[in-house]
Design a protein around this motif. Sequence first.
Motif, PDB file in Angstrom:
ATOM      1  N   MET A   1       0.344  -1.746  -0.064  1.00 25.31           N
ATOM      2  CA  MET A   1      -0.147   0.089  -0.267  1.00 25.31           C
ATOM      3  C   MET A   1       0.857   1.453  -0.256  1.00 25.31           C
ATOM      4  N   SER A   2       0.284   2.485  -0.742  1.00 29.45           N
ATOM      5  CA  SER A   2       1.168   3.201  -0.499  1.00 29.45           C
ATOM      6  C   SER A   2       0.096   4.371  -0.479  1.00 29.45           C
ATOM      7  N   ALA A   3       0.227   5.651  -0.367  1.00 26.81           N
ATOM      8  CA  ALA A   3      -0.407   6.550  -0.249  1.00 26.81           C
ATOM      9  C   ALA A   3      -0.165   8.136  -0.206  1.00 26.81           C
ATOM     10  N   ASP A   4      -0.760   9.452  -0.244  1.00 26.37           N
ATOM     11  CA  ASP A   4       0.955  10.691  -0.297  1.00 26.37           C
ATOM     12  C   ASP A   4       0.045  11.168   0.965  1.00 26.37           C
ATOM     13  N   LEU A   5       1.307  12.160   1.875  1.00 23.49           N
ATOM     14  CA  LEU A   5       1.826  12.537   2.676  1.00 23.49           C
ATOM     15  C   LEU A   5       1.630  14.089   2.934  1.00 23.49           C
ATOM     16  N   HIS A   6       0.516  14.624   3.390  1.00 21.81           N
ATOM     17  CA  HIS A   6       0.966  16.458   3.053  1.00 21.81           C
ATOM     18  C   HIS A   6       0.662  16.639   4.096  1.00 21.81           C
ATOM     19  N   LEU A   7       1.207  17.814   4.531  1.00 23.75           N
ATOM     20  CA  LEU A   7       2.272  18.406   5.416  1.00 23.75           C
ATOM     21  C   LEU A   7       1.294  20.245   5.349  1.00 23.75           C
ATOM     22  N   GLN A   8       0.569  20.545   5.974  1.00 26.89           N
ATOM     23  CA  GLN A   8       0.472  21.758   6.410  1.00 26.89           C
ATOM     24  C   GLN A   8       0.560  22.856   7.625  1.00 26.89           C
ATOM     25  N   SER A   9       1.650  23.919   6.860  1.00 22.19           N
ATOM     26  CA  SER A   9       2.582  24.571   8.073  1.00 22.19           C
ATOM     27  C   SER A   9       1.982  24.655   9.303  1.00 22.19           C
ATOM     28  N   VAL A  10       3.315  23.051   9.266  1.00 24.68           N
ATOM     29  CA  VAL A  10       3.516  22.266  10.467  1.00 24.68           C
ATOM     30  C   VAL A  10       4.548  22.839  11.161  1.00 24.68           C
ATOM     31  N   SER A  11       5.080  23.554  12.338  1.00 24.20           N
ATOM     32  CA  SER A  11       5.735  23.839  13.299  1.00 24.20           C
ATOM     33  C   SER A  11       6.070  22.837  14.491  1.00 24.20           C
ATOM     34  N   LYS A  12       7.374  22.829  14.815  1.00 22.51           N
ATOM     35  CA  LYS A  12       7.238  21.902  16.447  1.00 22.51           C
ATOM     36  C   LYS A  12       8.374  23.142  17.762  1.00 22.51           C
ATOM     37  N   ARG A  13       7.748  23.163  18.714  1.00 26.81           N
ATOM     38  CA  ARG A  13       8.324  23.363  19.587  1.00 26.81           C
ATOM     39  C   ARG A  13       8.842  23.483  20.479  1.00 26.81           C
ATOM     40  N   TYR A  14       9.641  22.600  20.614  1.00 23.57           N
ATOM     41  CA  TYR A  14      10.041  21.759  22.162  1.00 23.57           C
ATOM     42  C   TYR A  14       9.643  22.767  23.665  1.00 23.57           C
ATOM     43  N   PRO A  15       9.500  22.211  24.586  1.00 18.08           N
ATOM     44  CA  PRO A  15       9.954  23.107  25.882  1.00 18.08           C
ATOM     45  C   PRO A  15      10.476  23.685  25.943  1.00 18.08           C
TER      46      PRO A  15
END
Length: 337
Positions: A1-15
């Motif tokens: 199986m294979s699928a598309d991956l979509h990221l929309q304006s993703v941010s990550k700030r660690y504590p």
Amino acid sequence: MSADLHLQSVSKRYPRALQDAVHQVSLTVPPGEILGVVGASGSGKTTLLRMIAGLETPSQGEISIGGQLAATPTRVVPPEKRGVGLVFQEGALFPHMNVVRNVSYGLHRHLKHQRLGIAEQMLALVGLSHKRHNYPHELSGGERQRIALARALAPDPKVILLDEPFSNLDPSLRTYLRDQLLEIVRRVGTTALVVTHDVMDALVIADRLAVFREGRLVQCASSEQIYHHPADAYCARLFGPASPAPRAWRGQSWLGDRTWIRPQELELHTQSQEGALRVRVNAVRFEGEHLGFLVRPITDTEGEEQLLVHLPLHQRERHPLNAERWLVFRRAAPEEG
Ligand code: ADP
Ligand code: MG
């Protein structure tokens, strides 16, 4: 199986962090594509993969896999329900389980006899059926990584994430294993993200490259596109030396929209010709297969940067230090896109 991956304006700030480890990344990976993820250490590559896998929660934005929402800051689908497989730098196999049990570990939803069948199929895929009863410490580094890949592929993931899977192997084995792993991923047809700090690896294995710098996605394109149309100096220099195009050349029809020039695209001449730029020879260095001449445009405008020119070894006497010469652009490769 294979699928598309979509990221929309993703941010990550660690504590306690003062800035985002990943900052407003938007990205679409079509089904079956192998995306190479490159960038210096600390640029956010692992954080990005951990968010896609469900091991970290994004601080902002949305991640969807196969059209289904996988993560937002408030809604998180657990890792085992995302259909994402992971392979890390260290295969991280369970030391107390033999190869077959390692490979069938993620198959909770299958019946026992199915699990064994799938594990055998995966072992055949990575060419290690004969090691089925061995324990991880009885395998070489390369074999462990192949087992880790078999384990990640066994549940038939929609997306597979590989985080520097070749970097702990000795150089002679590296290239071999790299080609082997990617051939397997391609054969299975799973959408894949492969993190590597070696741009040559990325060039060889990936359909497109995503270049990260300080948590930001600087450019996502084919390697040819990045080579010829780098988004910035960092992208330009991923593939070796490049100089900013002199101001007098910007926008000239023969230069197109190029803003960076490769040293092998430049020549020095003693006589003027169309498009030639007056320069002074500032330095010459021996670079093994060629000479590297550093030249600076002679203009009235301040701040023109030096350019690096690669010329054959026999041309050293022809262009002495401080000589004034004409710099000419000769496109080395056909334009892409
Ligand atoms: P890369 O994989 O490109 O080397 P990482 O995603 O590991 O980059 O790290 C990106 C940034 O986030 C770095 O500044 C790193 O110090 C920070 N970071 C990574 N993991 C954590 C964590 N668990 N807690 C706090 N900061 C982290
Ligand atoms: Mg990392």
